[in-house]
Design a protein around this motif. Structure first.
Motif, short mmCIF file in Angstrom:
data_model
loop_
_atom_site.label_atom_id
_atom_site.label_comp_id
_atom_site.label_asym_id
_atom_site.label_seq_id
_atom_site.Cartn_x
_atom_site.Cartn_y
_atom_site.Cartn_z
N ILE A 123 0.87 -1.18 0.00
CA ILE A 123 0.00 0.00 0.00
C ILE A 123 0.90 1.22 0.00
O ILE A 123 1.80 1.34 0.85
CB ILE A 123 -0.92 0.02 1.24
CG1 ILE A 123 -1.85 -1.19 1.25
CG2 ILE A 123 -1.74 1.31 1.27
CD1 ILE A 123 -2.63 -1.35 2.55
N ILE A 124 0.70 2.12 -0.96
CA ILE A 124 1.49 3.34 -1.05
C ILE A 124 0.56 4.54 -0.86
O ILE A 124 -0.50 4.61 -1.47
CB ILE A 124 2.20 3.47 -2.42
CG1 ILE A 124 3.02 2.21 -2.74
CG2 ILE A 124 3.09 4.69 -2.45
CD1 ILE A 124 3.64 2.21 -4.13
N ASP A 125 0.98 5.47 -0.01
CA ASP A 125 0.23 6.72 0.14
C ASP A 125 1.22 7.84 0.40
O ASP A 125 2.15 7.70 1.19
CB ASP A 125 -0.77 6.61 1.29
CG ASP A 125 -1.76 7.78 1.29
OD1 ASP A 125 -2.02 8.33 0.21
OD2 ASP A 125 -2.26 8.13 2.37
N GLY A 126 1.02 8.94 -0.28
CA GLY A 126 1.92 10.06 -0.10
C GLY A 126 1.56 11.19 -1.03
O GLY A 126 0.64 11.06 -1.84
N PRO A 127 2.25 12.30 -0.89
CA PRO A 127 3.46 12.48 -0.07
C PRO A 127 3.18 12.52 1.43
O PRO A 127 2.11 12.95 1.85
CB PRO A 127 3.99 13.85 -0.55
CG PRO A 127 2.77 14.58 -1.03
CD PRO A 127 1.88 13.54 -1.63
N LEU A 128 4.17 12.07 2.18
CA LEU A 128 4.12 12.14 3.64
C LEU A 128 5.46 12.68 4.14
O LEU A 128 6.51 12.33 3.61
CB LEU A 128 3.87 10.77 4.25
CG LEU A 128 2.46 10.18 4.07
CD1 LEU A 128 2.43 8.74 4.55
CD2 LEU A 128 1.42 11.01 4.82
N ALA A 129 5.40 13.53 5.15
CA ALA A 129 6.62 13.95 5.82
C ALA A 129 7.02 12.84 6.81
O ALA A 129 6.22 11.98 7.17
CB ALA A 129 6.41 15.27 6.55
N LEU A 130 8.27 12.87 7.24
CA LEU A 130 8.79 11.78 8.07
C LEU A 130 8.00 11.62 9.36
O LEU A 130 7.71 10.49 9.78
CB LEU A 130 10.27 12.04 8.38
CG LEU A 130 11.02 10.91 9.09
CD1 LEU A 130 11.02 9.63 8.26
CD2 LEU A 130 12.46 11.33 9.38
N ASP A 131 7.61 12.73 9.99
CA ASP A 131 6.91 12.62 11.26
C ASP A 131 5.56 11.94 11.11
O ASP A 131 5.22 11.02 11.87
CB ASP A 131 6.76 14.00 11.93
CG ASP A 131 6.06 15.02 11.05
OD1 ASP A 131 5.87 14.76 9.85
OD2 ASP A 131 5.70 16.11 11.57
N ASN A 132 4.77 12.34 10.10
CA ASN A 132 3.45 11.73 10.00
C ASN A 132 3.45 10.40 9.26
O ASN A 132 2.43 9.73 9.17
CB ASN A 132 2.44 12.71 9.37
CG ASN A 132 2.99 13.44 8.17
OD1 ASN A 132 3.29 12.81 7.17
ND2 ASN A 132 3.13 14.76 8.28
#
Length: 301
Positions: free
Chosen positions: A209-218
């Motif tokens: 499962i891919i979801d993004g963009p995401l920052a490292l914290d979240n």
């Protein structure tokens, strides 16, 4: 689902032992890891290199060299090529870098005549067991690809997913890491992240499962994701961190290595067999973990 290297070692011991071809094996930390791998029922080894030097180091490690096949090749380039031939011929199942520079090693791996090319993009996958974290964390790519474009990132994800599957993480959650968690046309990494998520949704990238963009914290923290009102199947639950470039990946990799009491291992994937490329700074434990993971991948292939 495997959540620790203790479980990795336990799993590999229950499977048939694979054989690793060690290129330029006259290296003390590498021979120590190879010795421990054999003692613990993780992997056999074929040692390619200067036999005299290998025997001297083995003696200092109380390693019975009679238990190993040694191929005496003193020239570094030729020894590396010989190790590749052992893998391409099927005599060995995986390859490990010994006392040879990375450029020479990879040139042999990619040799057009008998190398381990597949046409796929090769990439490095680092796997970390971090105290207080409830699962293994995969970081890619921190060592091989410098500034991958979308096409390369597809293969980088697939390579990491293959390793995750070998570690019984059947549907790993992939977070393309960016500086922000929104699509910004001025930030190429966010565009790539959104494209990867859509490709995954449409079945072009499977098994994850891919979801993004995401920052490292979240990507790592549910609390951070909730605080920023970010939802989705990967937010706060990422297994695989797809880094935007080598600077980001290498920085996170080394920060974890040197500031946490973590355990880790790593593999180069995308070749026809798992390739173990460890640093001289890596501990014998890290090298052993890498051999164990390579064995699991080789058994899964």
């Amino acid at each position: 689902m495997i959540k620790s290297f203790e479980q990795v070692l336990s799993k590999v011991k229950s499977q048939p032992m694979k054989t690793v071809a060690v290129a330029v094996a006259q290296d003390e930390p590498v021979l120590e890891a190879v010795r421990d791998a054999k003692i613990n029922g993780i992997a056999e080894a074929i040692l390619v290199g200067d036999k005299n030097e290998i025997e001297k180091i083995a003696e200092s490690l109380n390693m019975n060299i009679e238990d190993y096949k040694v191929v005496d090749v003193k020239d570094i380039t030729q020894a590396t090529l010989e190790a590749v031939k052992l893998v391409s011929s099927g005599e060995a199942d995986m390859m490990m870098k010994g006392l040879v520079d990375t450029a020479t090693f990879l040139k042999a791996v990619l040799n057009k005549e008998f190398g381990l090319r597949t046409g796929k993009q090769m990439s490095h996958i680092g796997v970390f067991e971090i105290p207080g974290y409830n699962r293994l964390l995969f970081i890619t790519d921190a060592a091989f690809n410098m500034y991958p474009e979308l096409k390369e990132k597809v293969d980088i994800v697939k390579n990491a997913v293959q390793v995750a599957h070998s570690l019984e993480i059947n549907v790993p959650k992939v977070a393309p890491i960016c500086a922000v968690e929104v699509v910004n046309p001025s930030m190429q990494a966010t565009l790539d992240a959104a494209s990867l998520a859509i490709m995954n949704m449409r079945g072009q990238i499977k098994g994850c499962i891919i979801d993004g963009p995401l920052a490292l914290d979240n990507a790592l923290s549910k609390e951070a994701a909730q605080h920023k009102k970010i939802s989705g199947p990967v937010a706060g639950e990422a297994d695989i961190l797809l880094m935007a470039n080598i600077e980001a990946g290498n920085g996170v990799y080394k920060c974890l290595t040197y500031t946490t009491d973590c355990k880790n291992g790593g593999l180069l994937m995308g070749a026809s067999a798992p390739v173990i490329v460890t640093s001289r700074a890596d501990s014998p434990e890290s090298k052993l973990n890498s051999i164990a993971m390579a064995s699991l991948v080789a058994n899964k292939n």
